[in-house]
Design a protein around this motif. Structure first.
Motif, short mmCIF file in Angstrom:
data_model
loop_
_atom_site.label_atom_id
_atom_site.label_comp_id
_atom_site.label_asym_id
_atom_site.label_seq_id
_atom_site.Cartn_x
_atom_site.Cartn_y
_atom_site.Cartn_z
N ALA A 1 0.82 -1.23 0.00
CA ALA A 1 0.00 0.00 0.00
C ALA A 1 0.85 1.27 0.00
CB ALA A 1 -0.95 -0.02 1.19
N ASN A 2 1.95 1.23 0.71
CA ASN A 2 2.71 2.49 0.85
C ASN A 2 4.07 2.44 0.19
OD1 ASN A 2 0.69 3.84 2.38
ND2 ASN A 2 1.18 2.40 4.04
N VAL A 3 4.22 1.60 -0.80
CA VAL A 3 5.56 1.55 -1.44
C VAL A 3 5.46 2.02 -2.90
CG1 VAL A 3 6.21 -0.43 0.01
CG2 VAL A 3 5.46 -0.82 -2.33
N GLY A 4 6.58 2.48 -3.43
CA GLY A 4 6.63 2.95 -4.81
C GLY A 4 6.72 1.77 -5.78
N TYR A 5 6.56 2.04 -7.06
CA TYR A 5 6.57 0.97 -8.06
C TYR A 5 7.92 0.24 -8.12
CZ TYR A 5 2.04 2.41 -10.03
OH TYR A 5 0.71 2.68 -10.22
N GLY A 6 9.00 1.01 -7.92
CA GLY A 6 10.34 0.38 -7.98
C GLY A 6 10.48 -0.72 -6.94
N THR A 7 10.12 -0.40 -5.71
CA THR A 7 10.23 -1.38 -4.61
C THR A 7 9.28 -2.55 -4.87
OG1 THR A 7 10.56 0.51 -3.19
CG2 THR A 7 10.10 -1.57 -2.09
N PHE A 8 8.08 -2.24 -5.35
CA PHE A 8 7.09 -3.28 -5.63
C PHE A 8 7.62 -4.25 -6.69
CE2 PHE A 8 3.35 -4.25 -8.50
CZ PHE A 8 2.88 -5.32 -7.76
N LYS A 9 8.17 -3.71 -7.77
CA LYS A 9 8.67 -4.58 -8.85
C LYS A 9 9.82 -5.46 -8.36
CE LYS A 9 7.82 -1.90 -13.05
NZ LYS A 9 8.55 -1.13 -14.05
N THR A 10 10.67 -4.88 -7.50
CA THR A 10 11.78 -5.68 -6.95
C THR A 10 11.22 -6.85 -6.13
OG1 THR A 10 13.15 -3.72 -6.87
CG2 THR A 10 13.87 -5.57 -5.52
N ALA A 11 10.20 -6.57 -5.34
CA ALA A 11 9.61 -7.63 -4.51
C ALA A 11 8.99 -8.72 -5.38
CB ALA A 11 8.55 -7.03 -3.58
N VAL A 12 8.31 -8.33 -6.46
CA VAL A 12 7.70 -9.33 -7.34
C VAL A 12 8.81 -10.16 -8.00
CG1 VAL A 12 6.16 -9.75 -9.31
CG2 VAL A 12 5.71 -7.81 -7.80
N GLY A 13 9.84 -9.47 -8.49
CA GLY A 13 10.96 -10.17 -9.13
C GLY A 13 11.60 -11.18 -8.18
N GLU A 14 11.84 -10.75 -6.95
CA GLU A 14 12.49 -11.66 -5.98
C GLU A 14 11.60 -12.87 -5.67
OE1 GLU A 14 13.47 -8.97 -2.82
OE2 GLU A 14 15.40 -8.41 -3.76
N ALA A 15 10.31 -12.63 -5.62
CA ALA A 15 9.39 -13.74 -5.34
C ALA A 15 9.41 -14.75 -6.50
CB ALA A 15 7.98 -13.21 -5.12
N VAL A 16 9.48 -14.23 -7.72
CA VAL A 16 9.52 -15.13 -8.89
C VAL A 16 10.84 -15.92 -8.88
CG1 VAL A 16 9.62 -15.20 -11.43
CG2 VAL A 16 7.97 -13.70 -10.29
N VAL A 17 11.94 -15.23 -8.62
CA VAL A 17 13.24 -15.91 -8.58
C VAL A 17 13.22 -17.03 -7.52
CG1 VAL A 17 15.68 -15.61 -7.96
CG2 VAL A 17 14.56 -13.94 -9.46
N ALA A 18 12.67 -16.72 -6.35
CA ALA A 18 12.65 -17.72 -5.27
C ALA A 18 11.86 -18.95 -5.69
CB ALA A 18 12.04 -17.09 -4.02
N GLN A 19 10.82 -18.74 -6.48
CA GLN A 19 10.00 -19.88 -6.93
C GLN A 19 10.71 -20.69 -8.02
OE1 GLN A 19 6.84 -20.54 -5.82
NE2 GLN A 19 6.00 -21.89 -7.37
N LEU A 20 11.39 -19.99 -8.92
CA LEU A 20 11.94 -20.69 -10.10
C LEU A 20 13.32 -21.31 -9.86
CD1 LEU A 20 10.83 -18.45 -13.13
CD2 LEU A 20 9.62 -20.32 -11.99
N GLU A 21 14.11 -20.74 -8.96
CA GLU A 21 15.48 -21.24 -8.79
C GLU A 21 15.58 -22.73 -8.48
OE1 GLU A 21 17.63 -18.50 -6.24
OE2 GLU A 21 19.16 -18.30 -7.82
N PRO A 22 14.80 -23.24 -7.51
CA PRO A 22 14.89 -24.69 -7.23
C PRO A 22 14.45 -25.55 -8.42
CG PRO A 22 13.39 -23.58 -5.68
CD PRO A 22 13.91 -22.54 -6.60
N ILE A 23 13.50 -25.05 -9.19
CA ILE A 23 13.03 -25.81 -10.37
C ILE A 23 14.17 -25.88 -11.39
CG2 ILE A 23 11.41 -25.81 -12.31
CD1 ILE A 23 9.40 -24.37 -10.46
N GLN A 24 14.84 -24.77 -11.59
CA GLN A 24 15.93 -24.72 -12.57
C GLN A 24 17.05 -25.70 -12.17
OE1 GLN A 24 16.94 -20.55 -12.66
NE2 GLN A 24 15.09 -20.00 -13.80
N LYS A 25 17.30 -25.78 -10.87
CA LYS A 25 18.34 -26.70 -10.38
C LYS A 25 17.95 -28.15 -10.71
CE LYS A 25 20.89 -27.54 -6.14
NZ LYS A 25 20.20 -28.53 -5.31
N ARG A 26 16.66 -28.46 -10.50
CA ARG A 26 16.20 -29.83 -10.79
C ARG A 26 16.25 -30.13 -12.28
NH1 ARG A 26 12.65 -29.03 -6.60
NH2 ARG A 26 10.87 -28.55 -7.94
N VAL A 27 15.95 -29.13 -13.10
CA VAL A 27 16.02 -29.34 -14.56
C VAL A 27 17.43 -29.81 -14.91
CG1 VAL A 27 16.12 -28.13 -16.78
CG2 VAL A 27 14.18 -27.74 -15.26
N HIS A 28 18.44 -29.15 -14.38
CA HIS A 28 19.82 -29.52 -14.72
C HIS A 28 20.15 -30.93 -14.24
CE1 HIS A 28 20.37 -25.65 -16.41
NE2 HIS A 28 20.26 -25.01 -15.27
#
Ligand code: AQP
Length: 334
Positions: free
Chosen positions: A265-292
């Motif tokens: 509610a009280n954050v700017g778009y820059g901070t919001f986008k960083t949070a979304v990006g980090e959440a996506v990375v956290a979800q995808l990283e373990p999957i990528q490791k398993r792919v390899h």
């Protein structure tokens, strides 16, 4: 295969590198169904050639997609995982169902219109009759439920119409399937053009986040995602960019929309986008490791391919034989 469980069929085209949209709209939901349903998850390579494909790339993408199915957590012991082209009954039933599909119906399909616009130099008959092959994919296995994203709802409706039409003529041959459209991640939009969906074949690479994108790439694409001139994070139709990012955040963190709106509610778009990006990375990283890990095990992958085709073949043969008999094809002499 457990006879008492409801049956699910779904598939994905190996038409490119899979996106966060494919993952959140399909794969991630599939993994949640595997304990409660008898699931068939197909790699629909026959659909993929409705658009011109490079053969070596198509082969690689098909194997990569199989690896990704396994890496997200689909268990080949619990599910039937296979390539569509390894079960020729899809093509045979597809032809029969072409004869039960009206041109008027196919003319109305929005995916056909979209793909014609994208591939004006190759508007082939396969692109046009794609929905009757998709109907064959589903009806061949007598699927009760078909989990798909919102974009496939129209094709599924047509499948139901075809099944009912066929049953109307020949009796109860096909199970009429229901759609299973999860509310979470049902339609992830393109990052820079949030009025259209995220697609693996999008030429603008900044529109899509790929399942195998590295963290820095994901963060960079997030940074460039379209927003608006306000600086308020809330879900609203007039804010398609921010709403899409909120939807992605909710899907990857399993958060309710109202809670996510409160959180930002009280954050700017820059901070919001960083949070979304980090959440996506956290979800995808373990999957990528398993792919390899999985792609290094050739023998295991080959065994999954072989067993999957055998299991699918067994069910497909039963339905196709029944259909061939109903329409009046002469019996084979053995
Ligand atoms: N943007 C999306 N949001 C949510 N779900 C999506 N799906 C596709 N895009 C989104 C779901 O992913 C599954 C795979 O579909 P497909 O590979 O058969 O074909 P598609 O729907 O045409 O997917 P793409 O990524 O847009 O591929 P191309 O670019 O090759 O056409 C389906 O369950 C679909 O709903």
């Amino acid at each position: 295969m457990a006879e008492d469980k409801k049956r699910i069929f779904s598939g994905m085209q190996p038409s490119g590198l899979i996106t966060l949209g494919n993952y959140l709209g399909a794969l991630n939901n599939w993994t949640k169904l595997q304990d409660d349903y008898d699931c068939l998850y197909c790699i629909v390579d026959m659909h993929a050639i409705t658009v011109r494909q490079d053969p070596a790339k198509l082969r690689k993408q098909s194997r990569d997609l199989l690896t990704q199915y396994l890496a997200v957590g689909l268990d080949p012991e619990k599910n039937t995982i296979y390539y569509q082209s390894h079960v020729s009954q899809h093509a045979e039933l597809g032809w029969i169902l072409n004869c039960f599909t009206y041109m008027g119906e196919l003319n109305r399909m929005t995916q056909f219109k979209d793909k014609c616009a994208k591939h004006a130099d190759n508007i082939n008959a396969g692109l046009y009759t794609y929905p009757s092959l998709m109907a064959a994919d589903i009806l061949l296995y007598q699927a009760d439920l078909v989990p798909v994203g919102e974009d496939q709802r129209q094709h599924l409706e047509l499948t139901r119409d075809i099944a009912q039409r066929f049953n109307g003529v020949y009796g109860d041959v096909f199970t009429v399937p229901e759609g299973y459209i999860s509310k979470v991640g049902a339609k992830i939009m393109a990052l820079q053009e949030p009025e259209r969906k995220m697609s693996k074949s999008d030429e603008n690479k900044n529109n899509t986040i790929l399942l195998m994108d590295e963290p820095a790439v994901i963060m960079n694409k997030m940074k460039r995602a379209m927003t608006d001139s306000e600086n308020e994070v809330r879900f609203a139709p007039e804010k398609p960019g921010i709403s899409n990012l909120l939807g992605i955040y909710c899907a990857v963190t399993d958060t309710k929309m109202a809670d996510a709106e409160r959180e930002f509610a009280n954050v700017g778009y820059g901070t919001f986008k960083t949070a979304v990006g980090e959440a996506v990375v956290a979800q995808l990283e373990p999957i990528q490791k398993r792919v390899h890990e999985i792609e290094a095990d050739k023998a295991y992958l080959d065994a999954v391919i072989k067993n999957g085709a055998e299991k699918a073949n067994y069910i497909a043969t039963r339905t196709l034989s029944k259909v061939q008999k109903k329409v009046g094809f002469p019996p084979r002499i053995r």
